[in-house]
Enzyme design. Structure first.
Site, mmCIF file in Angstrom:
data_model
loop_
_atom_site.group_PDB
_atom_site.id
_atom_site.type_symbol
_atom_site.label_atom_id
_atom_site.label_comp_id
_atom_site.label_asym_id
_atom_site.label_seq_id
_atom_site.Cartn_x
_atom_site.Cartn_y
_atom_site.Cartn_z
ATOM 1 N N ASP A 55 0.854 -1.183 0.000
ATOM 2 C CA ASP A 55 0.000 0.000 0.000
ATOM 3 C C ASP A 55 0.899 1.246 0.000
ATOM 4 O O ASP A 55 1.733 1.409 0.901
ATOM 5 C CB ASP A 55 -0.863 -0.055 1.278
ATOM 6 C CG ASP A 55 -1.885 1.054 1.335
ATOM 7 O OD1 ASP A 55 -1.594 2.172 0.869
ATOM 8 O OD2 ASP A 55 -2.984 0.793 1.869
ATOM 9 N N ASN A 116 -8.780 13.764 -17.464
ATOM 10 C CA ASN A 116 -9.698 14.757 -18.051
ATOM 11 C C ASN A 116 -10.770 15.165 -17.038
ATOM 12 O O ASN A 116 -11.363 16.238 -17.175
ATOM 13 C CB ASN A 116 -10.313 14.191 -19.327
ATOM 14 C CG ASN A 116 -11.368 13.131 -19.082
ATOM 15 O OD1 ASN A 116 -12.548 13.432 -18.962
ATOM 16 N ND2 ASN A 116 -10.953 11.870 -18.984
ATOM 17 N N TYR A 140 -13.009 12.540 -7.540
ATOM 18 C CA TYR A 140 -11.888 11.977 -8.301
ATOM 19 C C TYR A 140 -11.185 13.066 -9.128
ATOM 20 O O TYR A 140 -9.951 13.209 -9.071
ATOM 21 C CB TYR A 140 -12.414 10.847 -9.190
ATOM 22 C CG TYR A 140 -11.485 10.379 -10.267
ATOM 23 C CD1 TYR A 140 -10.289 9.746 -9.950
ATOM 24 C CD2 TYR A 140 -11.809 10.557 -11.613
ATOM 25 C CE1 TYR A 140 -9.429 9.312 -10.957
ATOM 26 C CE2 TYR A 140 -10.967 10.114 -12.610
ATOM 27 C CZ TYR A 140 -9.774 9.496 -12.282
ATOM 28 O OH TYR A 140 -8.929 9.067 -13.269
ATOM 29 N N LYS A 144 -7.270 14.863 -8.900
ATOM 30 C CA LYS A 144 -6.300 14.966 -9.990
ATOM 31 C C LYS A 144 -5.801 16.407 -10.140
ATOM 32 O O LYS A 144 -4.632 16.644 -10.460
ATOM 33 C CB LYS A 144 -6.907 14.446 -11.293
ATOM 34 C CG LYS A 144 -7.206 12.946 -11.264
ATOM 35 C CD LYS A 144 -5.937 12.133 -11.018
ATOM 36 C CE LYS A 144 -6.156 10.646 -11.031
ATOM 37 N NZ LYS A 144 -4.929 9.866 -10.790
HETATM 38 C C1 15L Z 1 -10.804 8.398 -16.290
HETATM 39 O O1 15L Z 1 -10.058 9.169 -15.716
HETATM 40 C C2 15L Z 1 -11.139 7.080 -15.686
HETATM 41 O O2 15L Z 1 -10.074 6.521 -14.971
HETATM 42 C C3 15L Z 1 -11.688 6.096 -16.690
HETATM 43 O O3 15L Z 1 -12.362 5.088 -15.968
HETATM 44 C C4 15L Z 1 -12.636 6.744 -17.709
HETATM 45 O O4 15L Z 1 -13.794 7.176 -17.069
HETATM 46 C C5 15L Z 1 -11.955 7.927 -18.356
HETATM 47 O O5 15L Z 1 -11.450 8.818 -17.407
HETATM 48 C C6 15L Z 1 -12.902 8.686 -19.282
HETATM 49 O O6 15L Z 1 -13.150 9.874 -19.051
HETATM 50 O O7 15L Z 1 -13.393 8.073 -20.239
#
Ligand code: 15L
Length: 278
Positions: A55, A116, A140, A144
Site C-alpha cells: 500500500d 480529463n 476523483y 487529480k
Molecule cells: C478516467 O479518468 C477514468 O479513470 C476512466 O475510468 C474513464 O472514465 C476515463 O477517465 C474517461 O473519461 O473516459
C-alpha cells in the site's frame, strides 16, 4: 528499442488496467522496469522486470517500489468516482507518500496519471488549451487537480521534474459518442508515456492524454510538441459505426466534457439554491 531504453523506471498501479497495457510495452522499449502491483502479487514478464507489492500510503512500500528508480510512472490510485474519504486516502495521502519517497530516493522525474475529469465540468462546446482552468467533475477529478499542483510544487520546491498526463479514455478502441472526443489509443498511450520518460522538459509540464481525434475537446498542439508526442491513432476511424448507435449519456452528461461522471450526485439546475422550483 527506444530512446528510453536502459532507463530505470518504477511503475505504480502496474496491476491496473493501464498498468497491464504499459508493462509489456515499456519492457519492449528496453526499459528496466520495477512494477508495483498494490495488493496484487505480479509475476515478472521478463528478466528486465522486478515486482513489488504494498500500500503506497506506507513509506516502506514506497521504498520497495522506488529503490534504484530514475523515473516513476505513477498510475496507482482510485481511477473512478468514489466517496471523498476514499479518494483522499488513495489519491492524496498516497500521492504525498510517493512524492516524499521520490525525494528520499532522488527520483529525477515523476509522471503523474492526471485525468480529463479535473476539467470535466467544461462544456463539450469548449476547446481547452493546456492552461484552461480546472473544473473538476467530482471527488476523483478534484484529486487529480490537487495531484497536478503537487507535481508543480515538488518541481518548484524540490527539483523533481514532472509530467502530468491528463488521460482521456484509454481504451483499446472508442465505443461511444463521447470517445470520439476523448479517446487515447494504446499505441498513443505508450508513445506518450515513453516521451514523458525520455524527453527533455523544462521542469514541470502537463499534456492532454488523447489521440489525434478531430472532435477533441482539447488543443494539445503546444504541450504535445513540447515533449515530441505525435499521436498516430484517431477515434474518427470508428465514427461511422459510433454515430449509428445511441448515445448512452443522459441529457446533462452529454453537455459536459466529463460525461457520466458529471451527473453522479449532481444537483439539477432547478434545485440549486436561489433557483425557482419548477
Ligand atoms: C478516467 O479518468 C477514468 O479513470 C476512466 O475510468 C474513464 O472514465 C476515463 O477517465 C474517461 O473519461 O473516459
Amino acid at each position: 528499442m527506444s530512446e528510453a531504453a536502459g532507463i530505470r523506471v518504477a511503475l505504480s498501479g502496474a496491476g491496473g488496467q493501464i498498468g497491464a497495457v504499459l508493462r509489456p510495452r515499456l519492457l519492449d522499449a528496453g526499459i528496466v522496469l520495477r512494477s508495483g502491483g498494490g495488493p496484487t502479487a505480479l509475476t515478472p514478464l521478463s528478466e528486465a522486470e522486478t515486482v513489488t507489492t504494498g500500500d503506497l500510503r506506507d513509506p516502506e512500500a514506497v521504498d520497495r517500489l522506488l529503490e534504484g528508480a530514475e523515473v516513476l510512472v505513477h498510475m496507482a490510485g482510485t481511477s473512478v468516482e468514489r466517496p471523498m474519504p476514499e479518494v483522499i486516502e488513495n489519491n492524496l495521502v498516497a500521492l504525498q507518500a510517493v512524492y516524499e519517497g521520490a525525494r528520499r530516493h532522488a527520483v529525477r522525474r515523476v509522471i503523474f496519471a492526471s485525468s480529463n475529469h479535473a476539467f470535466g465540468m467544461h462544456s463539450v462546446n469548449d476547446r481547452l488549451d493546456i492552461d484552461a482552468p480546472f473544473r473538476p467533475d467530482g471527488a476523483y477529478g478534484l484529486s487529480k487537480a490537487w495531484g497536478e499542483l503537487m507535481g508543480q510544487m515538488y518541481w518548484d520546491r524540490h527539483g523533481i521534474e514532472g509530467v502530468a498526463i491528463r488521460i482521456g479514455s484509454a481504451l483499446p478502441r472508442p465505443t461511444e459518442f463521447r470517445h470520439l472526443s476523448t479517446w487515447l489509443g494504446h499505441d498513443d498511450l505508450t508513445q506518450l508515456v515513453l516521451r514523458s520518460i525520455a524527453a527533455p522538459i523544462p521542469g514541470y509540464v502537463a499534456v492532454w492524454g488523447a489521440s489525434n481525434n478531430p472532435r477533441s475537446y482539447w488543443d494539445n498542439s503546444a504541450a504535445a510538441a513540447a515533449i515530441g508526442y505525435r499521436p498516430t491513432q484517431s477515434a474518427e476511424d470508428w465514427a461511422e459505426e459510433i454515430l449509428g448507435q445511441e448515445n448512452p449519456l443522459d441529457p446533462v452528461a452529454r453537455t459536459l466534457q466529463g460525461g457520466s461522471f458529471t451527473t453522479i450526485d449532481y444537483t439539477p439546475q432547478d434545485q440549486r439554491p436561489g433557483r425557482a422550483k419548477g
